[in-house]
Write a protein that holds these residues in place. Structure first.
Motif: not given
Length: 963
Positions: A9, A13, A16-17, A20, A341-342, A345, A349
């Protein structure tokens, strides 16, 4: 393993952001819809209360005490007063009145002797002082001027009762007279003030001003009163109808009704507060129908964006997953490394989206509904867990291929053999769209059950089908450009059509634009509808409702106030859904497609006029049992002048009616009888000319000496012969909308036949089933001195600021001031208009979802695209051609997607928009617009395209820098 996922992540990032943020928007959308609906409910209530009429903000308890029969509530009225005090938030005023005679010269209308609590605070004393003790009275300014009375004068009043024994309704004394002292002369500060309630104290009667004689609470008990009408008026204080206590208020009103029924059946409670509460409930119901229509596709779109972006990210990490699979990792480790990883995020979020959605609505409400504020209600989070679960499932479903593919499949950079399989998800969505649409049509547009999801399913399936149609077309265009040697456009087009996931990205962007476009269609259509409804419901820019007067008096007063006819028009209603207007001013004042002057007013009737203050009538009669009354009208008012019993032979009868002080018109003559037996006789009126028509009780003939009438009337049944001026077309010309009326009943003694001379699509203020006639004709046809129904003065935008004062100077008292702008303000505060604020918010959120998905797609795709273009540059691809392929790929994609999305939004609006209750739960019978304006949609589409183009251009420049 968890630390490894967190490291992944952190390493990606940026992606990921972005993911999210997409999850945040998905959950925030699910939170925003119910939170906005809660705020809209409060705003609907606040708006309806702010624009409520007087009767909807007050209640009146009435009772009658009759000394002759002994009927009346007695102490029960006082007991009910105690019950009213338990109804909080209202200010109460006690009043009592009795009809009296002795002040006026006529006995046809009584003088209202009224005690009203705290009256001195609501009147302006123009002479003398206010009330103090027993026997003090206040006279209205116009009444005192007409009767020549001043402070200190003595008047004698006696309680009166109605008497119809003589054939003509009148009031006779029924109690001992009492001498009262005029303490002062008053004028009301505001005749339409809520304080005066529903009693109609200042309604003008025929021949004199409608002003009650005000007195003290000690005066009525000291008089010999036969009949007393008592009332308690409750006026709602500012906090009485607070939006948080409406349900409790409804229960308190029901309890009040029950208490009144238990105390005395004669007690009457009169209030329109329940009507206000019902209208609030209807507005809330409309908002509850409209908000979910776009909330559902918004949440589905958010989950689609998550599915797309996670799938795009998984495709970019296929080489990593191939290494994991090649090392022989167990299935749960492979699953966790592929999805962790998903999921991290998305979950982060989603948690932030719960707070963001509520904060977003709080900010929107503070701007959109100032002073209302959203109530603290956890129910706005009820759909957040569902949205979070759907987002997580979408993220997992997007990576199912990477979890099940063999290593060879993961190492592929082009779609595998299974890429062309049947799109089962789209087939299911198509079936759902057909089922939902069918229910919507079969239910007549009822947004319930599956029909509520018809707009959402329709927009999404059309966007998916459009993506499958448009992208192959772009591919063929790119192939043609390649054959012509235009490498830049060719490479840009091939990048769009042959990259994995390009079809899903195009579908997402088109769906986001479709949702925003659908919102634009709804908002613009609703704005047009409210404008049209306000204009057609009012009829003019400003509408003044005046106290009851006759049509002739209204016409004369308006023409005197506006002699040029440029800004004011007299209007009344006619029986059976008709409108009587001063047709000479239609084009200048009224909204709507009215007929021309020559169509509904082909001739001019010249009335008989009296130039001086004296009315002299020369009459020959062969009976001394006939009575004669002359109906006269001027800008000062209208009156029935009772000449009295006729004497045999030629006689001249003289009267000096107040309304003829500066001249007047003779609008009619009535011939009745005296006694109880039938009377027949012959009357010749020498001074009225020969252009007259008679009612059925008389026979009219022309003679050189004057109008000859053979009368046959029965006084016991109040029969009279009425004469009206000739010259009115027979049948009466009208313009109509809807069905043609056969005749007008209720205006004269006999039905008035009509002739339709023009058709209209709608009659403003009445609707699509009404008619229009000329007011001057209708006034001459009306029986006697009958008042006009709902007399009004319509003003256009050019009306002077002192228009109301000018009308008052000619005898018209305004009791209500409304118009197109006022109606539009009320419509803007109703449920449909307030709920459409969510549509604007949905359009913004949908555009943000599309932009976020585009940014993440560009971020994932730029590595592979850079590798491909660098390899081609090594093979000799020119710099300019590479720049074109790099820069124009995504701008072309988003431009095509927004164009297709706007077309999809229009198609979805055509298919389902007709079912949206944009005009309210009970729409008016008016032709309202049903489609948006092309110019507005162009601007709307440009606003949607702008952030897409910005993201696409910035992504293209970043890729150019990498090259």
């Amino acid at each position: 393993m968890i630390m490894l996922v967190l490291a992944m992540v952190w390493h990606r990032r940026g992606q990921s952001v972005t993911l999210a943020l997409l999850a945040l928007l998905a959950v925030a959308s699910a939170v925003a819809a119910p939170a906005y609906l809660i705020a809209a409910d409060r705003a609907v209530a606040a708006g309806q209360i702010a624009t409520a009429a007087t009767g909807e903000l007050s209640l009146t308890v009435r009772a009658v005490q009759d000394a002759m029969t002994g009927d009346g509530p007695g102490d029960d009225f006082a007991d009910l007063g105690g019950t009213l005090i338990a109804l909080p938030g209202f200010t109460y005023y006690y009043s009592a009145e009795t009809p009296t005679v002795g002040l006026e010269k006529t006995d046809r209308d009584p003088t209202r002797l009224v005690f009203r609590q705290d009256a001195c605070s609501h009147v302006r004393i123009v002479a003398g002082r206010c009330l103090f003790g027993e026997g003090d009275v206040l006279l209205g300014e116009r009444t005192a001027d007409r009767l020549g009375l001043a402070p200190g004068a003595a008047i004698t009043l006696a309680s009166a009762v109605p008497d119809n024994s003589g054939g003509v309704p009148r009031f006779v004394p029924a109690g001992e007279p009492k001498t009262l002292t005029v303490a002062g002369i008053y004028t009301p500060r505001s005749p339409g003030e809520t304080y005066w309630g529903r009693h109609g104290y200042f309604v003008t009667s025929l021949g004199f001003a409608g002003e009650p004689v005000l007195t003290t609470s000690m005066t009525l008990p000291a008089m010999d009163v036969v009949r007393t009408e008592m009332a308690i008026d409750g006026i709602a204080a500012p906090g009485a109808l607070d939006v948080d206590r409406l349900d409790r208020l409804r229960a308190e009103l029901r309890r009040l009704d029950a208490s009144a029924a238990e105390l005395d059946q004669t007690l009457q409670i009169d209030t329109d507060i329940p009507r206000l509460l019902d209208r609030i409930d209807e507005g809330r119901a409309g908002a509850a129908l409209l908000v979910p229509v776009l909330a559902v596709p918004l949440v589905l779109l958010a989950c689609f964006s998550i599915h797309l972006t996670v799938g795009y990210g998984a495709e970019g990490r296929q080489s990593e997953l191939a290494v994991v699979a090649l090392r022989g990792a167990r299935w749960w480790s492979r699953w966790w490394l592929a999805t962790g990883e998903s999921l991290v995020a998305v979950l982060a979020g989603a948690l932030a989206g719960c707070l963001a959605g509520q904060l977003l609505i709080t900010a929107v409400v503070a701007f959109r509904f100032p002073g209302v504020g959203p109530a603290a209600d956890w129910s706005s989070l009820r759909y957040a867990p569902i949205a979070t679960l759907i987002a997580l499932l979408a993220a997992v479903a997007a990576q199912r291929r990477q979890l099940t593919r063999p290593v060879a499949g993961l190492l592929r950079r082009i779609p595998g053999p299974g890429a062309g399989r049947v799109p089962y998800a789209e087939a299911v969505l198509l079936v759902l769209a057909v089922v939902a649409g069918a229910q919507l049509v079969l239910s007549g547009g009822s947004l319930t059950g599956v029909g509520l999801f018809a707009p959402a399913f329709t927009l999404l399936i059309l966007a998916l089908l459009a993506s499958r149609t448009v992208l192959p077309v772009i591919g063929r265009i790119a192939a043609g450009a390649l054959r012509r040697g235009r490498l830049g456009p060719a490479l840009a087009g091939l990048q769009l059509t042959r990259r994995p996931g390009a079809s899903r990205l195009f579908a997402l962007l088109a769906a986001a634009a479709a949702v925003a476009g659908y919102a634009g269609c709804a908002v613009d259509t609703a704005v047009q509808g409210r404008d049209a409804q306000a204009r057609l419901s009012a009829g003019a820019e400003r509408v003044l409702t005046v106290q009851p007067v006759s049509g002739r008096q209204l016409l004369d007063a308006v023409r005197a106030a506006d002699p040029a006819g440029t800004w004011a028009m007299a209007v009344t209603q006619l029986p059976g859904g008709g409108l009587a207007v001063d047709s000479t001013r239609l084009a200048a004042v009224a909204y709507g497609p009215f007929p021309t002057l020559d169509q509904i007013r082909p001739s001019v009737v010249e009335p008989v006029t009296v130039t001086g203050p004296e009315l002299a009538i020369d009459v020959t009669s062969d009976s001394d049992r006939l009575r004669l009354s002359v109906l006269v009208s001027s800008s000062a008012g209208e009156a029935s002048v009772d000449v009295g019993e006729l004497r045999r032979g030629w006689q001249t009868y003289r009267q000096r009616p107040e309304v003829c002080r500066a001249g007047c018109r003779i609008t009619g003559v009535e011939i009745g009888g005296s006694g109880r037996a039938r009377v027949t006789g012959r009357v010749i009126i020498h001074s009225l000319g020969d252009r007259w028509l008679a009612s059925e009780r008389g026979t009219l003939s022309a003679a050189p000496e004057g109008v000859t009438v053979r009368a046959d009337v029965n006084p016991a049944y109040a029969e009279v012969v009425r004469l009206r001026p000739a010259g009115v077309p027979d049948p009466l010309p009208i313009a109509y909308a809807g069905e043609v009326p056969v005749a007008i009943t209720g205006l004269a003694e006999q039905p008035i036949p009509v002739a339709a001379v023009a058709t209209l699509p709608v009659v403003p203020s009445l609707g699509r089933h009404a008619y229009v006639a000329d007011l001057s004709y209708a006034g001459l046809l009306a029986a006697g001195t009958k008042r006009a129904q709902q007399p009004q003065v319509w003003l256009n935008a050019a009306a002077p600021a002192d228009a109301q004062a000018r009308l008052a100077a000619h005898g018209l008292t305004v009791v209500d001031d409304t118009g197109a702008s006022a109606i539009r303000d009320r419509l803007d505060r109703q449920g449909p208009a307030l709920s459409l604020g969510f549509y604007l918010l949905a359009a913004v959120l949908a555009t943000l979802l599309g932009t976020g998905a585009l940014v993440l797609t560009v971020a994932v795709d730029r590595g592979r695209r850079a590798e491909d273009l660098v390899a081609m540059r090594v093979q000799g691809l020119r710099r300019g051609v590479a720049g074109q392929a790099t820069f124009w790929t995504y701008p072309v994609l988003v431009s095509a997607a927004v164009l297709v999305g706007m077309l999809v939004g229009l198609a979805g609006w055509w298919a389902t928009g007709w079912a949206l209750p944009l005009a309210g739960v009970h729409p008016p019978d008016l032709p309202l617009p049903g489609r948006p304006r092309a110019g507005v949609l162009l601007w709307w589409g440009g606003g949607i395209l702008a952030p897409y183009l910005l993201a696409a251009v910035l992504g293209g420049r970043d890729l150019q820098r990498r090259l």
